[in-house]
Design a protein around this motif. Sequence first.
Motif, PDB file in Angstrom:
ATOM      1  N   LEU A 149       6.557   1.910 -13.050  1.00  0.00           N
ATOM      2  CA  LEU A 149       7.359   1.188 -13.722  1.00  0.00           C
ATOM      3  C   LEU A 149       6.661  -0.509 -14.007  1.00  0.00           C
ATOM      4  O   LEU A 149       6.555  -0.908 -15.214  1.00  0.00           O
ATOM      5  N   PHE A 150       6.156  -0.769 -12.718  1.00  0.00           N
ATOM      6  CA  PHE A 150       5.801  -2.230 -12.782  1.00  0.00           C
ATOM      7  C   PHE A 150       4.544  -2.196 -13.482  1.00  0.00           C
ATOM      8  O   PHE A 150       4.445  -3.378 -14.030  1.00  0.00           O
ATOM      9  N   PHE A 151       3.538  -1.361 -13.289  1.00  0.00           N
ATOM     10  CA  PHE A 151       2.643  -1.265 -14.450  1.00  0.00           C
ATOM     11  C   PHE A 151       2.624  -0.772 -15.669  1.00  0.00           C
ATOM     12  O   PHE A 151       1.539  -0.447 -16.437  1.00  0.00           O
ATOM     13  N   MET A 165       0.972   6.556  -7.118  1.00  0.00           N
ATOM     14  CA  MET A 165       1.914   5.349  -7.239  1.00  0.00           C
ATOM     15  C   MET A 165       3.334   5.885  -7.405  1.00  0.00           C
ATOM     16  O   MET A 165       3.696   7.034  -7.971  1.00  0.00           O
ATOM     17  N   SER A 166       4.320   5.128  -6.554  1.00  0.00           N
ATOM     18  CA  SER A 166       5.868   5.312  -6.768  1.00  0.00           C
ATOM     19  C   SER A 166       6.149   5.234  -7.793  1.00  0.00           C
ATOM     20  O   SER A 166       5.698   4.428  -8.677  1.00  0.00           O
ATOM     21  N   ILE A 209       0.837  -1.168   0.014  1.00  0.00           N
ATOM     22  CA  ILE A 209      -0.110   0.025   0.097  1.00  0.00           C
ATOM     23  C   ILE A 209       1.071   1.265   0.027  1.00  0.00           C
ATOM     24  O   ILE A 209       0.501   2.400  -0.420  1.00  0.00           O
ATOM     25  N   VAL A 210       2.079   1.195   0.412  1.00  0.00           N
ATOM     26  CA  VAL A 210       2.954   2.426   0.441  1.00  0.00           C
ATOM     27  C   VAL A 210       3.398   2.642  -1.117  1.00  0.00           C
ATOM     28  O   VAL A 210       3.272   3.608  -1.677  1.00  0.00           O
ATOM     29  N   GLU A 211       3.890   1.618  -1.820  1.00  0.00           N
ATOM     30  CA  GLU A 211       4.205   1.983  -3.231  1.00  0.00           C
ATOM     31  C   GLU A 211       3.067   2.360  -4.068  1.00  0.00           C
ATOM     32  O   GLU A 211       2.987   3.053  -4.895  1.00  0.00           O
ATOM     33  N   LEU A 212       1.846   1.844  -3.703  1.00  0.00           N
ATOM     34  CA  LEU A 212       0.532   2.137  -4.581  1.00  0.00           C
ATOM     35  C   LEU A 212       0.308   3.450  -4.054  1.00  0.00           C
ATOM     36  O   LEU A 212      -0.741   4.000  -4.945  1.00  0.00           O
TER      37      LEU A 212
END
Length: 103
Positions: free
Chosen positions: A99-101, A93-94, A26-29
Amino acid sequence: MQKTVSEERVRDQLRTVIDPELGLDIVELGLVYDIKVEQDGRHVDVTFSLTSPMCPVGDMIQEQVENEVLSIEGVETVDARLSFEPPWNPDMMSPAAKLFFGR
């Protein structure tokens, strides 16, 4: 010796709370909106959101937020508040999560 409870320490602990639908914490999101450490670390307020008001795992995530904060040495009480102000969006998001998405 007990470590001082800090906003950074709480944020690090909240990285263990994973949004099961998206598979990221939830922090990265960008779902953790605010953290306040009070009473010399004995009480913590956390304001967080969900990716959608209709999120079926909202209660589970709130329980995990409370349990993770209470697991920090010295924290006695936590108030985990769910907020949709402002509404969450992918821009929160971070950089790593973006980048992940592929954003």
